[in-house]
Enzyme design. Structure first.
Site: not given
Length: 291
Positions: A48, A53, A82, A115
């Site tokens: 994930d 990120y 996402k 997200h």
């Protein structure tokens, strides 16, 4: 023994591992390669990540090297990414997906999530959020039909956001990834999603990366001692036993291994104890202000 073979069929028939490896806050090529090496060795077959990120490129490079090491093909791993809040809207979402595919060095993603229900640089109370969500979702439906995304879903969506989406979508979300743990069990949302055929996937299963209040909860520690498991294993199994997916993360190889060793069953007394904690505390961002 690991639970790497535990999968569930999403509402479009795609099989998704119930235990994934989370990568939030894990950055840098050497560290990403190290943790993914440990994860694949331990049996994880789901990874994930997210645009925000800032580790998609590193994950793509690591998998290129690591999959052959474990005699795995791209189809053997389930990759989730996402949409960044700043990429909501028809004009931006397609490019955002193509950029994620490029960074992850893959022709498709197994799951792609919105997200956050709100759009970047727009007030949470602005009606523009709803309009952009509609544009975003309809474009994601096209990308799924084109084969670039095997499944599409949402993250941090409330029941109100989902009901609004149902009014115009032709493809229902396959997953709703939300903060969920015994201090914030979201029971009503779980019931609603289950009724609508949406898999709930938990993040912050251990109480969030900046707080240890859940891990230190005496009631949780008591259950762990009684069951002969670590606190982390207890919290993850509590979710799994309710058919809720989990995506634990760690940079420590032993904990990575430990977090997928969930092939045990909590007693009904232990489940009840964890599900009836008095503390009601959210540790991550809160979507309740987003209209």
């Amino acid at each position: 023994m690991a639970c790497s073979s535990l999968t569930i069929a999403l509402n479009n028939g795609v099989q998704m591992p119930m235990i994934g490896f989370g990568t939030f806050t894990i950055q840098g090529q050497s560290l990403i390669t190290k943790v993914l090496d440990a994860a694949l060795a331990s049996g994880y077959r789901s990874i994930d990540t997210a645009c925000v990120y800032r580790n998609e490129t590193e994950i793509g490079k690591a998998l290129k090297d690591l999959l052959p090491k474990y005699k795995l093909q791209r189809s053997d791993v389930f990759i989730t990414s996402k949409l960044a809040p700043s990429d909501h809207g028809k004009e931006r979402v397609r490019q955002a997906v193509l950029d994620s595919l490029n960074r992850l060095n893959t022709p498709y993603l197994d799951l792609y999530l919105i997200h956050w229900p709100g759009a970047g640089r727009i007030a949470s109370q602005s009606p523009s959020n709803k309009n952009l969500r509609i544009e975003t979702w309809l474009e994601l439906e096209k990308l799924q039909k084109e084969g670039k995304l095997r499944s599409i879903g949402v993250s941090n969506f409330l029941e109100s956001h989902l009901k609004e989406l149902f009014a115009f979508c032709t493809i229902k979300p396959a997953v709703n990834q939300v903060e969920l743990h015994p201090h914030f069990p979201q029971k009503e949302l779980v019931v609603f999603c289950r009724r609508e055929g949406i898999l709930v996937q938990a993040y912050s299963s251990l109480g969030g990366h900046s707080s240890h209040l859940l891990l230190a909860d005496p009631a949780v520690q008591k259950v762990a001692k009684k069951e002969g498991k670590t606190v982390s294993q207890i919290l993850l199994r509590w979710a799994l036993q309710q058919q809720i997916g989990v995506i634990p993360k760690s940079t420590h190889s032993e904990r990575i291994k430990e977090n997928i060793r969930l092939d045990f069953t909590l007693s009904s007394e232990s489940m009840s104890a964890l599900s009836s904690l008095k503390t009601n505390q959210k540790y991550a961002w809160d979507p309740r202000s987003v209209v």
